[in-house]
Design an enzyme around this catalytic site. Structure first.
Site, PDB file in Angstrom:
ATOM      1  N   ASP A   1    -120.955   6.021 -24.138  1.00 39.16           N
ATOM      2  CA  ASP A   1    -120.399   5.626 -22.835  1.00 39.16           C
ATOM      3  C   ASP A   1    -121.476   4.877 -22.049  1.00 39.16           C
ATOM      4  O   ASP A   1    -122.625   4.784 -22.488  1.00 39.16           O
ATOM      5  CB  ASP A   1    -119.942   6.891 -22.085  1.00 39.16           C
ATOM      6  CG  ASP A   1    -119.021   6.583 -20.897  1.00 39.16           C
ATOM      7  OD1 ASP A   1    -118.641   5.411 -20.700  1.00 39.16           O
ATOM      8  OD2 ASP A   1    -118.679   7.540 -20.165  1.00 39.16           O
TER       9      ASP A   1
ATOM     10  N   GLU B   1    -112.604   6.386 -13.500  1.00 32.10           N
ATOM     11  CA  GLU B   1    -113.911   7.031 -13.662  1.00 32.10           C
ATOM     12  C   GLU B   1    -114.591   7.276 -12.320  1.00 32.10           C
ATOM     13  O   GLU B   1    -115.203   8.322 -12.101  1.00 32.10           O
ATOM     14  CB  GLU B   1    -114.824   6.149 -14.543  1.00 32.10           C
ATOM     15  CG  GLU B   1    -116.121   6.821 -14.987  1.00 32.10           C
ATOM     16  CD  GLU B   1    -117.286   6.704 -13.999  1.00 32.10           C
ATOM     17  OE1 GLU B   1    -118.268   7.433 -14.146  1.00 32.10           O
ATOM     18  OE2 GLU B   1    -117.200   5.882 -13.068  1.00 32.10           O
ATOM     19  N   GLU B   2    -114.472   6.311 -11.421  1.00 36.05           N
ATOM     20  CA  GLU B   2    -115.193   6.414 -10.146  1.00 36.05           C
ATOM     21  C   GLU B   2    -114.666   7.545  -9.269  1.00 36.05           C
ATOM     22  O   GLU B   2    -115.302   7.907  -8.275  1.00 36.05           O
ATOM     23  CB  GLU B   2    -115.133   5.082  -9.384  1.00 36.05           C
ATOM     24  CG  GLU B   2    -115.772   3.896 -10.126  1.00 36.05           C
ATOM     25  CD  GLU B   2    -117.292   4.014 -10.267  1.00 36.05           C
ATOM     26  OE1 GLU B   2    -117.875   4.976  -9.725  1.00 36.05           O
ATOM     27  OE2 GLU B   2    -117.893   3.133 -10.924  1.00 36.05           O
TER      28      GLU B   2
ATOM     29  N   HIS C   1    -115.123   2.030 -18.462  1.00 32.09           N
ATOM     30  CA  HIS C   1    -114.076   2.181 -17.441  1.00 32.09           C
ATOM     31  C   HIS C   1    -113.838   0.876 -16.700  1.00 32.09           C
ATOM     32  O   HIS C   1    -114.771   0.109 -16.462  1.00 32.09           O
ATOM     33  CB  HIS C   1    -114.404   3.321 -16.474  1.00 32.09           C
ATOM     34  CG  HIS C   1    -115.602   3.097 -15.605  1.00 32.09           C
ATOM     35  ND1 HIS C   1    -115.520   2.487 -14.371  1.00 32.09           N
ATOM     36  CD2 HIS C   1    -116.913   3.395 -15.784  1.00 32.09           C
ATOM     37  CE1 HIS C   1    -116.736   2.444 -13.824  1.00 32.09           C
ATOM     38  NE2 HIS C   1    -117.599   2.978 -14.663  1.00 32.09           N
TER      39      HIS C   1
ATOM     40  N   ASP D   1    -121.200  -2.414 -13.722  1.00 28.19           N
ATOM     41  CA  ASP D   1    -120.568  -1.082 -13.724  1.00 28.19           C
ATOM     42  C   ASP D   1    -119.076  -1.229 -13.523  1.00 28.19           C
ATOM     43  O   ASP D   1    -118.623  -1.183 -12.393  1.00 28.19           O
ATOM     44  CB  ASP D   1    -121.194  -0.207 -12.630  1.00 28.19           C
ATOM     45  CG  ASP D   1    -120.606   1.193 -12.597  1.00 28.19           C
ATOM     46  OD1 ASP D   1    -119.955   1.574 -13.587  1.00 28.19           O
ATOM     47  OD2 ASP D   1    -120.783   1.889 -11.582  1.00 28.19           O
TER      48      ASP D   1
ATOM     49  N   ASP E   1    -112.167   0.661 -13.613  1.00 25.37           N
ATOM     50  CA  ASP E   1    -112.107   0.718 -12.151  1.00 25.37           C
ATOM     51  C   ASP E   1    -113.490   0.509 -11.561  1.00 25.37           C
ATOM     52  O   ASP E   1    -114.510   0.661 -12.243  1.00 25.37           O
ATOM     53  CB  ASP E   1    -111.499   2.045 -11.661  1.00 25.37           C
ATOM     54  CG  ASP E   1    -112.347   3.259 -11.994  1.00 25.37           C
ATOM     55  OD1 ASP E   1    -112.922   3.299 -13.098  1.00 25.37           O
ATOM     56  OD2 ASP E   1    -112.454   4.181 -11.156  1.00 25.37           O
TER      57      ASP E   1
ATOM     58  N   HIS F   1    -123.211  -0.142  -7.429  1.00 28.49           N
ATOM     59  CA  HIS F   1    -122.427   0.322  -6.276  1.00 28.49           C
ATOM     60  C   HIS F   1    -122.939  -0.311  -4.979  1.00 28.49           C
ATOM     61  O   HIS F   1    -122.576   0.125  -3.897  1.00 28.49           O
ATOM     62  CB  HIS F   1    -122.458   1.854  -6.131  1.00 28.49           C
ATOM     63  CG  HIS F   1    -121.743   2.561  -7.238  1.00 28.49           C
ATOM     64  ND1 HIS F   1    -121.318   3.860  -7.151  1.00 28.49           N
ATOM     65  CD2 HIS F   1    -121.369   2.159  -8.472  1.00 28.49           C
ATOM     66  CE1 HIS F   1    -120.720   4.221  -8.278  1.00 28.49           C
ATOM     67  NE2 HIS F   1    -120.746   3.202  -9.102  1.00 28.49           N
TER      68      HIS F   1
HETATM   69 ZN   LIG Z   1    -119.610   3.386 -14.086  1.00 35.40          ZN
END
Ligand SMILES: [Zn+2]
Ligand SMILES: *[C@@H]1O[C@H](CO)[C@@H](O)[C@H](O)[C@H]1NC(C)=O
Ligand SMILES: *[C@@H]1O[C@H](CO)[C@@H](O)[C@H](O)[C@H]1NC(C)=O
Ligand SMILES: *[C@@H]1O[C@H](CO)[C@@H](O)[C@H](O)[C@H]1NC(C)=O
Ligand SMILES: *[C@@H]1O[C@H](CO)[C@@H](O)[C@H](O)[C@H]1NC(C)=O
Ligand SMILES: *[C@@H]1O[C@H](CO)[C@@H](O)[C@H](O)[C@H]1NC(C)=O
Ligand SMILES: *[C@@H]1O[C@H](CO)[C@@H](O)[C@H](O)[C@H]1NC(C)=O
Length: 508
Positions: free
Chosen positions: A223, A196-197, A130, A162, A132, A468
């Site tokens: 994934d 995705e987030e 992903h 990520d 985003d 994150h």
């Molecule tokens: Zn992720």
């Protein structure tokens, strides 16, 4: 003098202990060795020119500089999403001009590629990532989070682990393959989601629907997810790779208490806030029961047992006896407690507006992450019995844990991944694990039963908090390994045989 019956009892007891110890040791020391040798040679390392090595770092940095942030369920930086679209067209020219590749954009900002193989009787597979990212306020970062700057051999920035590393890693690997005139036998898909987030409803979910409508079935899907852990699991001395074979489910539970409003000078005996607080407190004070050893974490611990020294190895090889003890140990730390049970997190509370007004309504939200051996319904039943107060109104949104993907020796996807991981990272053992976060892959359950979650990066102590968090980063060699990984995975998947291995001890 002891009487005879007592002697008999002592004898029985001693025999029992001896048998027990024998069983424990037998189970521990007859576990297959983690050292494996593959029967045929896998894909070789790709030899990169100096210019190509610069190119791949440049591509990652450029991707980091585009702030494709998902701010909230309804708010994304659409300017950045559009810019990312232009960027991949510029950065990967071979992909967009190859006659083997079909491209379409999905849900406006997501991307779906199909690479045509020459043998249509081989089932295609899929790589997912992903583009985003979660927000990153600049405070606390050593370099600005969207600068893509390099420092001490690391590229810093939101998305470096990520999940722009995987997005660029996959596309770069395909670009290099096409430059080298690679033509696969087995077709494959690449899906790059843009939300995705915030749940993946407009990206990955739409991609899955599109493929489902065409009747596509996949041999396997990979994934983001777990990784190579180096020194992260206490008590292990060498790196360990974990492939996610399922992920936890989730519940958002809203609690609402209504009562008649009034003046604070004449308060009722129990207020909406008091009733709600008591309910919340009961939920926090009564964690969900331990399910340790009842889900796929059991295989993980058994396969890892050999990595630990005495007595942990004996305990882990004999979970039938020691599961409760190990569970107690794991419960001590939040990150390992998440493996043991469905977790309970109080995340939102809302009530009151003025110091002299009794509020009519108090609300809260509690977030549960469901252990693979439990269902949302089971958790909700426990919740109701724990709160035991009809004045607390409950409403919930939930999804069950994902089905467990196969990880046996006959599974093409799992074994191909396992061999690619052990080749690229020179790591043993490679074992199944449980993802405690959620990924886009959960939308693909109708396309394949073989869904795996693995990010080709090495995580060291302290790195987990960069997810994150602050100072998210990847080393330059680390990113080169990401490209190597996908490059070789594409080659290793281009076969009609399940990779076979034998345990080294069997060679004698
Ligand atoms: Zn992720
Ligand atoms: C959105 O992305 C653009 C670049 O594509 C950037 O200039 C702008 O500052 C971003 N907006 C926010 C609110 O981050
Ligand atoms: C509980 O909440 C739902 C939805 O907000 C509402 O329809 C229902 O009437 C409420 N029940 C009680 C007992 O307050
Ligand atoms: C939770 O949600 C499900 C599905 O919406 C519903 O069937 C169930 O009754 C809810 N449980 C509670 C306790 O509200
Ligand atoms: C819970 O409350 C939030 C915020 O008030 C709301 O957006 C959400 O839809 C609610 N969910 C359920 C299941 O009631
Ligand atoms: C699979 O298909 C069923 C029926 O069409 C649908 O209800 C379900 O949501 C789909 N599952 C996933 C994971 O998309
Ligand atoms: C295509 O793959 C199938 C299944 O492995 C195999 O039986 C067949 O011989 C292959 N065809 C060609 C042309 O390679």
């Amino acid at each position: 003098m002891w009487k005879k019956p007592v002697l008999v009892l002592v004898g029985v007891f001693i025999t029992g202990v001896v048998v027990l110890v024998a069983v424990l040791l037998l189970r521990t020391y007859t576990l297959p060795e983690n050292k494996v040798a593959w029967q045929d040679k896998g894909a070789p390392r790709i030899v990169l020119g100096e210019k190509e090595r610069e190119e791949l770092l440049k591509a990652l940095k450029a991707a980091i500089r585009i702030p494709t942030v998902s701010f909230s369920e309804t708010e994304q930086n659409t300017t950045a999403l559009a810019e990312f679209d232009e960027f991949i067209h510029r950065a990967f020219p071979e992909i967009f001009k190859s006659i083997l590749v079909t491209y379409e954009s999905v849900g406006k900002y997501s991307h779906l590629f199909h690479v045509q193989g020459s043998n249509n009787s081989l089932q295609p597979y899929m790589l997912l990532a992903h583009l985003d990212v979660v927000p990153a306020p600049a405070e606390g970062w050593d370099v600005p989070p969207f600068s893509g700057e390099e420092k001490d051999g690391y590229i810093y920035g939101r998305g470096t682990i990520d999940d722009k590393n995987c997005v660029i890693g996959i596309l770069q690997a395909l670009e290099f393959h096409l430059k080298r005139k690679f033509q696969p036998l087995r077709s494959f898909y690449i899906g790059i989601g843009h939300d995705e987030e915030i749940g993946g409803r407009h990206g990955a979910m739409k991609i899955a629907e599109k493929l489902e409508a065409k009747g596509v079935k996949l041999a396997f899907l990979l994934d983001e997810g777990l990784a190579v852990l180096d020194g992260v699991i206490q008590g292990t001395s060498r790196p360990i790779a974990l492939i996610g074979i399922t992920e936890k489910g989730g519940i958002d539970l809203n609690l609402t208490v209504n009562s008649s409003p009034g003046h604070s000078s004449m308060p009722p005996r129990e207020s909406s806030i008091g009733i709600l607080s008591a309910a919340l407190s009961r939920l926090e004070q009564n964690p969900m029961p331990s399910k340790f050893g009842k889900g796929p974490e059991r295989s993980m611990f058994e396969q890892l047992a050999r990595e630990f020294s005495f007595p942990l190895n004996v305990m882990m090889a004999n979970l039938w006896l020691f599961a409760p003890v190990i569970s107690r140990i794991l419960e001590q730390t939040p990150s390992s407690n998440a493996i043991v049970r469905t977790t309970t997190a109080l995340t939102i509370v809302n009530a009151g507006i003025k110091s002299n007004v009794i509020p009519p309504t108090a609300r809260a939200t509690v977030n549960f992450r469901i252990h693979p051996a439990q269902t949302a319904d089971e958790v909700m039943n426990i919740v109701k019995n724990t709160i035991m107060d009809d004045r607390v109104n409950l409403s919930n949104e939930s999804f069950d844990p994902l089905p467990i993907s196969p990880y046996d020796e006959e599974n093409f996807g799992y074994q191909t991944l396992k061999r690619t991981i052990s080749d690229v990272f020179s790591v043993e053992p490679v074992v199944p694990g449980v993802c405690i976060g959620n990924t886009d892959s959960r939308h693909f359950g109708n396309l394949t039963a073989s869904i795996y979650k693995f990010s080709p990066v090495v995580m060291k102590p302290g790195d987990l908090s960069r997810f994150h968090g602050l100072n998210e980063r990847i080393s330059k060699e680390g990113f080169e390994s990401v490209v190597q990984f996908y490059y070789r995975l594409i080659q290793n998947s281009d076969s009609d045989k399940v990779p076979r291995h034998r345990h080294v001890s069997e060679e004698l």
